[in-house]
Enzyme design. Structure first.
Site, PDB file in Angstrom:
ATOM      1  N   GLU A 232      38.267  52.935  34.386  1.00  0.00           N
ATOM      2  CA  GLU A 232      39.030  51.699  34.184  1.00  0.00           C
ATOM      3  C   GLU A 232      38.001  50.613  33.942  1.00  0.00           C
ATOM      4  OE1 GLU A 232      40.232  48.133  34.993  1.00  0.00           O
ATOM      5  OE2 GLU A 232      40.790  48.894  36.981  1.00  0.00           O
TER       6      GLU A 232
ATOM      7  N   CYS B 276      40.395  42.246  36.145  1.00  0.00           N
ATOM      8  CA  CYS B 276      40.208  42.927  34.860  1.00  0.00           C
ATOM      9  C   CYS B 276      41.404  42.753  33.937  1.00  0.00           C
ATOM     10  CB  CYS B 276      39.935  44.406  35.083  1.00  0.00           C
ATOM     11  SG  CYS B 276      41.196  45.242  36.056  1.00  0.00           S
TER      12      CYS B 276
END
Length: 499
Positions: free
Chosen positions: A266, A300
């Site tokens: 990720e 993020c």
């Protein structure tokens, strides 16, 4: 001003300053051991010293995890689920202390720290339930004499590497499915925020996770490669789960190729946030505030590029700027704080560089745009929440993750134009858009090149939803019914002689 909040813990023993290997809390095994200072970003004060681990610690963690794997794999799924469920209960029972610990070492306001604990626990509860649902299948046979079956098995030892921005949620989102699948774990938390991870592992120990099933070592940025390189090279480590930057993710993918490990990556994001002329402007402003300023913009999936259609641009910016200018910046101990310090001075330097670059290329500062100095914390890393207009694709804030409380706004005229701009990046983690046109909603959500889309919504994450990206934002999914997949492989059986 409201009275300061005490960030001291009720259970002081949750601040742990050792590695956890084979069921034991221990100092580094290195020949010349050293320690890593963990500080409060609000004032740079020392919280604790943890081991600055190296290769010897990394290898010992693998040895312990491999030794424990066969028994944990053979443990009935219901028993594994009960252990994970007890871990969830202990996390929630210590929500106050864990929230304070997150706020102290990471800097986010206390309300957000407590919110993260609840979010982190949601993954533990979810995967406690999923542990008993990893069923196999019996397939239709092409031959009367045969029977075809498949089962799911744990991949083995899993190496977990987590970032600093969500020190509780990131580690539970990885460890919980690993344990549910029957894997054992070696973990390295981020050097800036190891204490929350260590506290969670202590609670996992209290919940009954057997020795060797869960191991954690701490290390500095400078020595991290010594730990991770051991895990990458060792054939006993069968999977890497990493959340962090795209360059590091690419390195892990390359370095794990010789042993063909499974990877969940990720990685970086550069999320667009699109406001169409037919949007509910008030809702769009509220959604952006939620998505962008959580954790001070250090997420993020937070919007990094904001596109507003020309017809509503000025009205949107006016309402947004008023909301942003009213945000209270300060330490977690101040109950009125809405934005905390950035994680470290390097983070502020990057934010400042992005703002200066944008202004030099024609952007206008509507509000903010500068560091905040505090007499009570001269070393702290605070930056004023900022709105910029007239942002263009050549600006650093449009090409790189700013990872801070800065909103660069770009005008657009047509749907086709903004889709091209939104997709014009190597990254594809999250995207957001606001529209009340049903046909446009379907067109845009299908056209956006990303793994996660928020439609008239700024809060995306949920344990029941698959979290992950496409393109250079990585691969693999965390959470949801798909969350066990990357911690398992499928074994096929063909039994003959039955006709």
């Amino acid at each position: 001003m409201n009275s300061p909040i005490s960030l001291n813990l009720t259970r002081a023993d949750l601040i742990v300053s050792h590695n956890f290997i084979a069921g034991n809390w221990q100092p580094s095994l290195e020949t010349n051991p050293s320690t890593l200072a963990v500080t409060d970003p609000s004032d740079a004060s020392l919280i604790a010293q943890v081991p600055d681990s190296g290769a010897a610690d990394a290898l010992a963690a693998i040895d312990a995890a491999q030794h424990a794997f066969s028994d944990w794999k053979a443990t009935p799924a219901k028993e594994r689920a009960n252990v994970i469920r007890r871990w969830n209960d202990l996390i929630l029972a210590h929500k106050e202390d864990l929230g304070k610990l997150i706020s102290r070492e990471q800097g986010k306001p206390l309300a957000e720290g407590h919110g993260e604990v609840i979010y982190a626990a949601s993954y533990v509860q979810w995967f406690a339930e999923q542990a008993t649902r990893a069923n196999g299948e019996i397939m239709l046979t092409p031959d009367r004499s045969k029977r075809l079956m498949a089962i799911r098995e744990p991949v083995g030892v899993v190496a977990v590497i987590t970032p600093w921005n969500f020190p509780a949620a990131m580690i539970t989102r990885k460890i919980a499915p690993a344990l549910a699948a029957g894997c054992t774990v070696v973990a390295k938390p981020a050097e800036d925020t190891p204490l929350t991870a260590l506290a969670l592992v202590k609670l996992a120990q209290e919940a009954g996770v057997p020795p060797g099933v869960l191991n954690i070592v701490t290390t500095s940025r400078e020595r991290a490669a010594q730990v991770v390189d051991v895990w990458l090279a060792d054939t006993r480590v069968r999977k890497i789960s990493f959340t962090g930057s795209t360059p590091v993710g690419k390195h892990l993918a390359k370095a794990s190729a010789p042993t063909l490990k499974k990877l969940s990556l990720e990685l970086g994001g550069n999320a667009p946030f699109i406001v169409f002329e037919d949007a509910d402007i008030d809702a769009a402003v509220e959604g952006l505030m939620v998505a962008k300023f959580r954790n001070g913009g250090q997420t993020c999936v937070c919007p990094n590029r904001v596109y507003v259609q020309t017809q509503v641009h000025d009205a949107f910016v006016k309402k947004l700027a008023a909301r942003v200018a009213a945000l209270k910046v300060g330490p977690a101990r101040d109950p009125s704080s809405q934005i905390g310090p950035m994680i470290n001075p390097r983070a502020v330097e990057k934010i400042e560089r992005h703002v200066q670059d944008a202004v030099s290329k024609g952007a206008q500062v509507v509000t903010g745009g500068h560091r905040i100095e505090r007499d009570d914390a001269p070393l702290a890393a605070y930056f004023a929440p900022t709105v910029l207009t007239e942002a263009t694709p050549d600006m650093a804030c449009s090409c790189e993750e700013t990872f801070g409380p800065v909103v660069p706004v770009t005008r657009f005229d047509t749907e086709a134009q903004v889709i091209a701009q939104a997709n014009g990046t190597p990254f594809g983690l999250a995207a957001y858009f606001y529209s009340q046109n049903p046909a446009r909603i379907w067109r845009v959500m299908e056209a956006l090149e990303c793994g996660i889309v928020g439609i008239n919504e700024g809060a995306l994450a949920a344990e029941a939803a698959p979290f992950g990206g496409v393109k250079e934002s990585g691969y693999g999914r965390e959470g949801s019914v798909h969350g066990l997949d990357d911690y398992q492989h499928i074994k096929y059986f063909c039994q003959g002689g039955l006709g």
